[in-house]
Scaffold this active site. Structure first.
Site, PDB file in Angstrom:
ATOM      1  CE1 TYR A 164     -36.878 -26.951  25.778  1.00 39.37           C
ATOM      2  CE2 TYR A 164     -35.599 -26.406  23.824  1.00 39.37           C
ATOM      3  CZ  TYR A 164     -36.405 -27.287  24.523  1.00 39.37           C
ATOM      4  OH  TYR A 164     -36.736 -28.500  23.966  1.00 39.37           O
ATOM      5  CG  ASP A 259     -27.952 -24.327  26.056  1.00 44.41           C
ATOM      6  OD1 ASP A 259     -27.469 -24.425  24.914  1.00 44.41           O
ATOM      7  OD2 ASP A 259     -29.076 -24.755  26.369  1.00 44.41           O
ATOM      8  CE  LYS A 287     -32.239 -24.424  18.184  1.00 42.41           C
ATOM      9  NZ  LYS A 287     -32.439 -24.342  19.615  1.00 42.41           N
TER      10      LYS A 287
HETATM   11  C1  LIG Z   1     -32.787 -25.413  20.649  1.00 39.21           C
HETATM   12  C2  LIG Z   1     -32.105 -25.356  21.961  1.00 39.21           C
HETATM   13  C3  LIG Z   1     -31.802 -26.498  22.710  1.00 39.21           C
HETATM   14  C4  LIG Z   1     -32.261 -27.861  22.307  1.00 39.21           C
HETATM   15  O1  LIG Z   1     -31.671 -28.293  21.141  1.00 39.21           O
HETATM   16  P1  LIG Z   1     -32.369 -29.502  20.326  1.00 39.21           P
HETATM   17  O2  LIG Z   1     -31.427 -29.756  19.210  1.00 39.21           O
HETATM   18  O3  LIG Z   1     -33.714 -28.993  19.918  1.00 39.21           O
HETATM   19  O4  LIG Z   1     -32.473 -30.650  21.274  1.00 39.21           O
HETATM   20  C5  LIG Z   1     -31.062 -26.358  23.858  1.00 39.21           C
HETATM   21  N1  LIG Z   1     -30.667 -25.148  24.278  1.00 39.21           N
HETATM   22  C6  LIG Z   1     -30.937 -24.023  23.604  1.00 39.21           C
HETATM   23  C7  LIG Z   1     -30.439 -22.711  24.106  1.00 39.21           C
HETATM   24  C8  LIG Z   1     -31.684 -24.091  22.439  1.00 39.21           C
HETATM   25  O5  LIG Z   1     -32.003 -22.951  21.801  1.00 39.21           O
END
Ligand SMILES: *Cc1c(COP(=O)(O)O)cnc(C)c1O
Length: 448
Positions: A164, A259, A287
């Site tokens: 994701y 990511d 995060k």
């Molecule tokens: C949570 C997450 C996202 C998206 O971040 P948001 O602040 O919710 O837009 C993207 N990549 C990873 C790996 C994530 O865990």
């Protein structure tokens, strides 16, 4: 930092177990919410669809605890889906945010704190020489993809099934987590054109990556991955897989994006880059860097980052990017994350994982607890999970029963078997032991 500085379990009185009470007030709010907010929530997984029951509306958080609107108290292992590595309402973060807001909430002009944040991140993460702040992880990965396409002059992006990267069009294919929870293979509204430029390969599938490059030797701008997949449960890379991605992208003139929205400042100060010793071209953060505020960032090689406007032609912008309150909170959190802090997180995860493993083994329940440092997930399966197909094939019904049993006993786990469990420095040994005791209580119910 001093371990336990966040107050540990003291905020909740040191014992867990208020979770079994009424959920009437949550239910009433949920009924009102569904009339005015789609599904009653502002982000889908909060709705508890994959585990059933009433989502708890939260009144407050303190240290390791959440308190809902019915007055139930929970030991929280969601930690706002990862950001709260020091627990709820950490006094240093609260003080930093309050001090910042008293000086004005936003200026739309640069500040000293943004420079300090960029210096902090570039010092911590090898290979990251420049940083641009944004407001969400979605924006960070979306912007990094635009930069990669702009820099390479190529269109295609290769991602992995079950990874994701936020909800931007190009990346909402086989996207794990919230999407997986609802069984939506692709979202309506994502155009065929956007999807056509996205190649999806199985995680840990070297042959799949090789054949994608064989088909498009000069068409792939970027390979993007979660260096530890954490949105289909926690699925680490096979040994050597990240090195393989580094080599194959470099030899084809494609870029590599880690990511690290989940893993950045979670696996350690240097995130997955330092943990695995593999340096990508670009890194996305979110995060933990925001200390619980809407703050994210992307960065990487200086020559690439200089292609962003206003230095270069690739456009990217944000009214609230580098917001002073969010930056103050993020910096306050990052300042506390030293070696001692990560050692403390490791000890907590060790204790909890050992206890949960014993609970499942004692009841004869086959479980795979997959872990990298203080991030782990529980799969009810006989074999380790290496990819998305395997994650989907695990027993999600059993996970739902485990979740409900734990919630009723005052332990708030992620409401989906595709999400990671997080420990924070606010979890006390008493919290962890109470959670383990609850799991020992619930495990026999999972055998049926
Ligand atoms: C949570 C997450 C996202 C998206 O971040 P948001 O602040 O919710 O837009 C993207 N990549 C990873 C790996 C994530 O865990």
């Amino acid at each position: 930092m001093t371990v336990g500085a966040a107050g540990g379990g003291a905020a909740g009185g040191g014992t867990a177990g208020g979770g079994g009470g009424s959920s009437d007030s949550s239910q009433a709010l949920f009924d009102r919410a569904r009339a005015v907010i789609p599904g009653g929530v502002n982000s889908p997984v909060r709705a508890f669809r994959s585990v059933g029951g009433t989502p708890r509306f939260i009144a407050s958080g303190a240290g390791s605890r959440l308190t809902d609107v019915d007055g139930n108290d929970y030991v929280d292992y969601v930690c706002s889906w990862g950001p709260l590595i020091l627990g709820h309402a950490h006094p240093d973060i609260a003080a930093a945010a309050k001090a910042a807001i008293d000086k004005g909430s936003s200026y739309g002009a640069p500040t000293a704190a943004e420079v300090e944040l960029a210096e902090t991140i570039t010092e911590a993460v090898p290979g990251v020489g420049m940083i641009r702040c944004v407001s969400s992880g979605t924006e960070a990965t979306m912007s990094a993809i635009r930069l990669a396409r702009g820099a390479t002059g190529r269109d295609k992006v290769l991602k992995f099934a079950g990874h994701y990267h936020g909800h931007s069009d190009a990346l909402l294919a086989s996207a794990g987590s919230g999407v997986a929870t609802f069984g939506l293979p692709d979202s309506p509204g994502v155009t065929a054109g956007a999807a056509a430029d996205t190649i999806v390969v199985g995680w840990n599938d070297r042959a799949g990556v090789e054949s994608a490059f064989a088909k498009e030797p000069e068409g792939i701008a970027l390979v993007v991955c979660e260096p530890v997949a954490a949105n289909m449960g926690v699925v680490p890379p096979d040994p050597g897989f990240l090195e393989f991605l580094r080599d194959i992208t470099a030899s084809h003139g494609a870029l590599l994006l880690f990511d690290e929205v989940m893993t950045g400042f979670r696996l350690g100060r240097g995130g997955a880059v330092s943990h695995f010793g593999v340096i990508p071209d670009l890194v996305a953060f979110g995060k933990v860097v925001g200390g619980g505020f809407p703050l994210a960032a992307f960065g990487g090689r200086v020559d690439l980052m200089r292609r962003l406007a206003p230095e270069g032609p690739v456009y990217q912008a944000g009214t609230l990017s580098g917001n002073p309150v969010a930056v103050a909170a993020g910096l306050a959190q990052l300042r506390l994350l030293d070696d001692e802090a990560y050692a403390g997180l490791q000890r907590r995860a060790d204790r909890l994982i050992r206890g949960l493993s014993d609970a499942f083994a004692g009841a004869g329940v086959a479980a795979q607890i997959q872990r990298v440092n203080s991030m782990f997930s529980v799969f009810f399966a006989n074999e380790p999970v290496r990819d998305y197909d395997a994650a989907k094939a695990t027993d999600h019904g059993r996970y739902a029963r485990f979740f409900q049993g734990m919630l009723a006993r005052g332990h708030y786990l992620p409401p989906s078997g595709y999400e990671a469990v997080f420990v924070s420095l606010a979890h006390s040994e008493a919290d962890l032991d109470a959670t383990i005791a609850a799991a020992k209580d619930v495990a026999p119910e999972l055998v049926a």
